[in-house]
Design an enzyme around this catalytic site. Structure first.
Site, PDB file in Angstrom:
ATOM      1  N   ASP A   1       5.080   4.296  -6.596  1.00 39.00           N
ATOM      2  CA  ASP A   1       4.577   2.998  -6.153  1.00 39.00           C
ATOM      3  C   ASP A   1       4.945   1.950  -7.217  1.00 39.00           C
ATOM      4  OD1 ASP A   1       2.095   1.948  -4.136  1.00 39.00           O
ATOM      5  OD2 ASP A   1       2.311   0.821  -6.007  1.00 39.00           O
TER       6      ASP A   1
ATOM      7  N   HIS B   1      -5.291   3.302  -7.444  1.00 37.89           N
ATOM      8  CA  HIS B   1      -5.980   2.340  -8.320  1.00 37.89           C
ATOM      9  C   HIS B   1      -7.465   2.666  -8.508  1.00 37.89           C
ATOM     10  CE1 HIS B   1      -2.524  -0.219  -8.617  1.00 37.89           C
ATOM     11  NE2 HIS B   1      -2.504  -0.496  -7.338  1.00 37.89           N
TER      12      HIS B   1
HETATM   13 ZN   LIG Z   1       1.491  -0.619  -4.886  1.00 34.01          ZN
END
Ligand SMILES: [Zn+2]
Length: 309
Positions: A163, A126
């Site tokens: 993910d 992220h």
């Molecule tokens: Zn995640």
């Protein structure tokens, strides 16, 4: 050929606070799961710290300096956003997580190992070039890819991400760079809100969305029918996996129904692609996964597949 496992005790000292899902016990669960006799053949090594030069292939210098300057007192924390916090041990943990990714690239690109797994935290997918986000401080996978290009002459590097969350950070690092490819399967809608199928970069980004409740069959279809064929077309010189295990049915942060066997399946399929395209070179990095038991079992299934594939 053996599989390399890189980790470091300093990664346990990044403590974003009580009740935070990205907790030190995650890494303990992973290492405990990889401690069984069947993993005796893993070659274990300490993760080095990434250098500023390595980080600055992805992040602006003032970003690197700002993160490394944050050294709270013990028992204090600095919040970078609502869920991204740094404790006294966070800066070194982040350097070890990025450094593990770099060292894994070195080991695989030099031919010492075909596969390497980095059991580290904080995760990275992220983190954007100049913005920490979503528990992530440095963009580990992007740093690994850029290192492979800068030091080992890799022309094309692919990062794939299973993910359950979209890796907005990796995508942001790659989206104008045709020599880098990023593909992700993720639950939609879900944090961070990016990863729509219309986000394609310069033709080098592939996002596959899965609705809440999607099961292993849908997950395997996303990878088998879309992502792996696209990887074959891209023809990478190195494959980096952002291995998050929060698509698991037991995970508290999302609603997919992926199981250990599905993580093993996708790992074997990715290794087979790497065998076809890049001499089997695979570097895998731990990202998310927040149910400790499911995380341990899923990581074991993933590493077992790396060892046998
Ligand atoms: Zn995640």
């Amino acid at each position: 050929m053996s599989v390399l496992l890189l980790t470091h005790r300093a990664c346990l000292h990044h403590d974003p606070g009580p009740h935070h899902p990205e907790c030190p016990d995650r890494l303990r669960a992973v290492l405990q799961a990889l401690d069984a006799g069947e993993f005796a053949d893993l070659i274990r090594d300490q993760a080095p710290q990434a250098t500023r030069e390595q980080l600055m292939r992805v992040h602006p210098e003032n970003y690197v300096d700002a993160i490394l300057a944050i050294r709270p007192e013990p028992d204090e924390r600095v919040a970078l956003d609502g869920d991204t916090l740094m404790s006294w041990g966070s800066a070194e943990a982040a350097l070890r997580a990025a450094g593990a990714a770099v060292a894994a690239v070195d080991a695989v690109m030099q031919g010492e190992f075909r596969r390497a797994f980095c059991a580290t935290r904080p995760p990275g997918h992220h983190c954007e070039p100049a913005r920490p986000m979503g528990f992530c401080l440095f963009a580990n996978a992007a740093v690994a890819a850029r290192h492979a290009q800068a030091v080992h002459g890799a022309a094309r590097v692919a990062v794939v991400d299973f993910d359950v969350h979209h890796g907005n950070g990796t995508q942001a690092c790659f989206e104008t760079e045709p020599s880098l490819f990023y593909a992700s399967s993720h639950q939609w809608p879900l944090y961070p809100g990016t990863g729509d199928v219309t986000e394609t970069g310069v033709g080098n980004i592939l996002n596959v969305t899965l609705p809440p409740g999607a099961d292993g069959a849908a997950f395997r279809a996303a990878w088998g029918e879309q992502i792996i064929p696209a990887l074959d077309d891209f023809d990478p010189d190195l494959l980096v996996i952002s291995a998050g295990f929060d698509a698991h049915a037991a995970d508290p942060l999302a609603q997919l129904r992926v199981r250990e066997a599905d993580f093993a399946w996708v790992t074997e399929a990715l290794c087979a692609m790497a065998d076809r395209r890049c001499g089997g070179k695979v570097v895998s990095l731990l990202e998310g996964g927040y149910d400790l038991e499911a995380l341990g079992r899923s990581t074991a299934a993933h590493v077992r597949a790396l060892m046998r594939a």
